[in-house]
Design an enzyme around this catalytic site. Structure first.
Site: not given
Length: 340
Positions: A51, A53, A87, A157, A199, A282, A285-286, A288
């Site tokens: 981590h 720290e 930590c 897009a 898609t 596509g 899906t988007l 939904s």
């Protein structure tokens, strides 16, 4: 800017270097200060490894310099044994005098317990320094405790006249090389990339990170019927997850939509370590995800030319909107303020 804010800002800068490589852990940076000078610093570099720290302490050659110092960290130090020791024990054993924390950890295993352990050991703790920035940095990590679902980013897009493909789902080139690179950077920073069955059938995408240095995320396909071309590129990876109305498709484990719908699928994916997910389409899906309010950010790349007709892009969801120029493309970033 106060002294505490100055050093905390450095922690945030360091923490951001772990983006895309520490998930499902949070991004954390830490600096150790003595007499207003940084004597050590580090950040969480990779999931399962040391981590922030620990790396900050290890960066100091002469450990005698650490006693009586002040440690800054953007996230409350952990106080439980996971892949690495707590930590808090490291901080206490090195006799650090003061710890300055950006924000509390929303993980129920910590959630104030780390600060409490330090204070019980006689260490002065100051919290809430640049709290808003520190919370924003790890909003993805925190969302899994708040909603139980991954942090969801919608991306598509569209042409200047609002289409994502030609008629019949025939792909059309919309974005420029700079936008393409930005998309691959996004892919490198998420745990999963989800697309719909159409898609896969129409585009047969690889869905990998190629134009940016980084890992390729787990590929996820949303399909009601499970009827997918067996030679699809995404299906050649055994890690690919299918979300369908059948628990198994083509012998692959996945999530059965009849058990809890799309929201249940997201919760299940979160439990599989998919804590940040990119939804690439596509349109069906988007939409939904938009209709069910299952999104945190929406990124829309708009080209400079129209095509007249084709498959319409989704209607953008409502939220806080920003606009950026990406050469000859426009990028619209929408934040779902209702999910905060």
């Amino acid at each position: 800017m106060s002294k505490h804010e100055q050093f905390m800002r450095r922690c945030v800068e360091l923490a951001s270097r772990g983006r895309g490589s520490v998930s499902p852990n949070p991004m954390v940076g830490s600096v150790i200060v003595m007499e207003d000078k940084i004597i050590g610093e580090g950040w969480h570099r990779e999931f399962g490894k040391e981590h922030a720290e620990v790396n900050a302490v290890n960066s100091i050659h002469d450990k005698r310099l650490i006693e009586g110092s002040t440690l800054y960290v953007n996230l409350e130090p952990c106080c439980f044994h996971g892949k690495t020791p707590p930590c808090t024990e490291l901080i206490i054993s090195n006799r650090i005098r003061e710890v300055v924390v950006g924000c509390k950890d929303q993980n129920p295993k910590v959630s104030g317990k780390g600060i409490e352990a330090l204070e019980k050991a006689g260490i002065k703790v100051t919290s809430g320094v640049l709290e808003s920035e520190c919370l924003d940095l790890n909003q993805v990590f925190f969302s899994k405790f708040k909603e139980g679902t991954p942090y969801i980013i919608l991306k598509w897009a569209q042409t200047l006249d609002g289409f994502i493909a030609k008629e019949g789902g025939i792909p059309v080139k919309i974005t420029n090389p700079v936008s393409d690179t930005l998309v691959h950077k996004m892919r490198a920073e998420v745990d999963g990339i989800l697309v719909g069955a159409n898609t896969i059938r129409n585009d047969d995408p690889l869905l990998t990170t190629r134009e940016w240095v980084g890992r390729s995320a787990t590929r996820i396909i949303l399909t009601c019927s499970g009827d997918l071309p067996s030679r699809s590129k995404a299906l050649q990876d055994k890690r690919t997850i299918l979300i369908s109305e059948n628990r198994k498709v083509n012998g692959r484990p996945g999530y059965d939509l009849s058990e809890g719908g799309l929201n249940g699928a997201m919760i299940w994916l979160n439990g599989q370590g998919i804590e940040r997910i990119l939804i690439e389409g596509g349109t069906k899906t988007l939409e939904s995800f938009i209709q069910q309010g299952l999104w945190n950010e929406c990124w829309i790349f708009e080209g400079e030319k129209g095509i007249g007709k084709g498959i319409l892009a989704p209607n953008p969801p409502k939220g806080k909107k920003m606009t950026r120029n990406v050469r000859n493309n426009q990028l619209f970033i929408i934040e779902n303020t209702l999910s905060n």
